[in-house]
Design a protein around this motif. Structure first.
Motif, PDB file in Angstrom:
ATOM      1  N   THR A   7       0.827  -1.211   0.000  1.00 20.61           N
ATOM      2  CA  THR A   7       0.000   0.000   0.000  1.00 20.61           C
ATOM      3  C   THR A   7       0.860   1.259   0.000  1.00 20.61           C
ATOM      4  O   THR A   7       0.676   2.145  -0.830  1.00 20.61           O
ATOM      5  N   LEU A   8       1.791   1.335   0.912  1.00 20.39           N
ATOM      6  CA  LEU A   8       2.617   2.540   1.012  1.00 20.39           C
ATOM      7  C   LEU A   8       3.592   2.688  -0.149  1.00 20.39           C
ATOM      8  O   LEU A   8       4.035   3.786  -0.449  1.00 20.39           O
ATOM      9  N   ILE A  16      -0.346  10.726  -4.885  1.00 23.97           N
ATOM     10  CA  ILE A  16      -1.529  11.439  -4.386  1.00 23.97           C
ATOM     11  C   ILE A  16      -1.318  11.867  -2.941  1.00 23.97           C
ATOM     12  O   ILE A  16      -1.665  12.991  -2.556  1.00 23.97           O
ATOM     13  N   GLY A  17      -0.729  10.987  -2.126  1.00 25.04           N
ATOM     14  CA  GLY A  17      -0.466  11.331  -0.726  1.00 25.04           C
ATOM     15  C   GLY A  17       0.457  12.526  -0.582  1.00 25.04           C
ATOM     16  O   GLY A  17       0.202  13.424   0.229  1.00 25.04           O
ATOM     17  N   LEU A  18       1.526  12.556  -1.374  1.00 25.83           N
ATOM     18  CA  LEU A  18       2.451  13.693  -1.309  1.00 25.83           C
ATOM     19  C   LEU A  18       1.795  14.982  -1.797  1.00 25.83           C
ATOM     20  O   LEU A  18       2.004  16.051  -1.216  1.00 25.83           O
ATOM     21  N   LEU A  19       1.014  14.887  -2.876  1.00 25.07           N
ATOM     22  CA  LEU A  19       0.328  16.084  -3.374  1.00 25.07           C
ATOM     23  C   LEU A  19      -0.692  16.600  -2.369  1.00 25.07           C
ATOM     24  O   LEU A  19      -0.821  17.814  -2.174  1.00 25.07           O
ATOM     25  N   ILE A  38      -8.898   3.438  -1.422  1.00 22.90           N
ATOM     26  CA  ILE A  38      -9.141   2.392  -2.420  1.00 22.90           C
ATOM     27  C   ILE A  38      -7.896   1.531  -2.592  1.00 22.90           C
ATOM     28  O   ILE A  38      -7.995   0.300  -2.675  1.00 22.90           O
ATOM     29  N   VAL A  39      -6.732   2.141  -2.640  1.00 22.70           N
ATOM     30  CA  VAL A  39      -5.490   1.373  -2.780  1.00 22.70           C
ATOM     31  C   VAL A  39      -5.322   0.440  -1.582  1.00 22.70           C
ATOM     32  O   VAL A  39      -5.041  -0.752  -1.739  1.00 22.70           O
ATOM     33  N   ALA A  40      -5.532   0.955  -0.383  1.00 22.61           N
ATOM     34  CA  ALA A  40      -5.375   0.137   0.823  1.00 22.61           C
ATOM     35  C   ALA A  40      -6.406  -0.989   0.878  1.00 22.61           C
ATOM     36  O   ALA A  40      -6.060  -2.146   1.150  1.00 22.61           O
ATOM     37  N   LEU A  41      -7.658  -0.669   0.612  1.00 23.95           N
ATOM     38  CA  LEU A  41      -8.721  -1.672   0.671  1.00 23.95           C
ATOM     39  C   LEU A  41      -8.554  -2.734  -0.411  1.00 23.95           C
ATOM     40  O   LEU A  41      -8.729  -3.928  -0.163  1.00 23.95           O
ATOM     41  N   ALA A 125      -5.361   2.426 -15.931  1.00 27.19           N
ATOM     42  CA  ALA A 125      -4.098   3.080 -15.585  1.00 27.19           C
ATOM     43  C   ALA A 125      -3.938   3.186 -14.068  1.00 27.19           C
ATOM     44  O   ALA A 125      -2.859   2.924 -13.518  1.00 27.19           O
ATOM     45  N   PHE A 126      -5.015   3.548 -13.379  1.00 26.09           N
ATOM     46  CA  PHE A 126      -4.976   3.611 -11.920  1.00 26.09           C
ATOM     47  C   PHE A 126      -4.671   2.232 -11.334  1.00 26.09           C
ATOM     48  O   PHE A 126      -3.839   2.099 -10.435  1.00 26.09           O
ATOM     49  N   GLY A 127      -5.344   1.215 -11.846  1.00 25.73           N
ATOM     50  CA  GLY A 127      -5.143  -0.132 -11.333  1.00 25.73           C
ATOM     51  C   GLY A 127      -3.735  -0.649 -11.562  1.00 25.73           C
ATOM     52  O   GLY A 127      -3.117  -1.226 -10.661  1.00 25.73           O
ATOM     53  N   LEU A 128      -3.211  -0.449 -12.749  1.00 29.79           N
ATOM     54  CA  LEU A 128      -1.850  -0.913 -13.035  1.00 29.79           C
ATOM     55  C   LEU A 128      -0.822  -0.184 -12.178  1.00 29.79           C
ATOM     56  O   LEU A 128       0.102  -0.798 -11.643  1.00 29.79           O
ATOM     57  N   ALA A 129      -0.993   1.111 -12.043  1.00 29.93           N
ATOM     58  CA  ALA A 129      -0.050   1.878 -11.219  1.00 29.93           C
ATOM     59  C   ALA A 129      -0.154   1.510  -9.738  1.00 29.93           C
ATOM     60  O   ALA A 129       0.831   1.588  -9.009  1.00 29.93           O
ATOM     61  N   SER A 130      -1.324   1.077  -9.315  1.00 32.76           N
ATOM     62  CA  SER A 130      -1.529   0.763  -7.903  1.00 32.76           C
ATOM     63  C   SER A 130      -1.168  -0.664  -7.536  1.00 32.76           C
ATOM     64  O   SER A 130      -0.750  -0.920  -6.400  1.00 32.76           O
ATOM     65  N   PHE A 131      -1.334  -1.614  -8.465  1.00 35.42           N
ATOM     66  CA  PHE A 131      -1.247  -3.020  -8.070  1.00 35.42           C
ATOM     67  C   PHE A 131      -0.235  -3.857  -8.845  1.00 35.42           C
ATOM     68  O   PHE A 131      -0.001  -5.003  -8.474  1.00 35.42           O
TER      69      PHE A 131
END
Length: 154
Positions: A7-8, A16-19, A38-41, A125-131
């Protein structure tokens, strides 16, 4: 440990966290912080799914485990991204901005199909970058060949 690292370490979570840490004011104040959730869950869902699959039939290779994790994380994360984005209006604005690049002379059905294609492309794109990295991390941290059984003579 695997959940925290995945997650981190997610590029979307970090970016997104830094922004948000730099300046939390936003055009969609609920959407952006919710992406972190959403990333964590989704990572938690993927870990539960992989562990359940591993208990039924142990993974023979880390690559198979990583792909199973990626499928589970992408399914959960992309679905939540689309629902959140559509309900807050953020996804429509992103798609409208990208749709301006479409040819204005295209038939209406092509524009509608283009709109949905853009929304799905953003979710992908969100999914690939996240997982994409998370499956490999989880396989490396938590992988064991087969379930541990009783020792002979024990």
């Amino acid at each position: 440990m695997s959940w925290g690292v995945a997650t981190l370490g997610a590029p979307t979570f970090l970016t997104i966290g830094l922004l948000l840490a730099r300046d939390a004011r936003s055009d969609h104040p609920f959407f952006w912080p919710s992406l972190l959730g959403i990333v964590a869950l989704s990572n938690a869902v993927a870990i539960l799914r992989v562990n359940q699959s591993h208990r039924r039939a142990a993974f023979a290779r880390r690559s198979v485990l990583a792909l199973c994790y990626l499928r589970a994380g992408m399914a959960a994360g992309c679905a939540m991204f689309v629902v959140l984005g559509w309900s807050t209006g953020a996804l429509q604005e992103m798609v409208a901005t990208l749709a301006e690049m479409l040819d204005a002379s295209a038939p209406a059905i092509a524009i509608v199909m283009g709109t949905w294609s853009l929304a799905l492309a953003l979710a992908l794109a969100f999914g690939l970058a996240s997982f994409a990295h998370a499956g490999a991390l989880h396989a490396w941290i938590a992988f064991r060949r087969g379930a541990p059984g009783p020792r002979p003579g024990a």
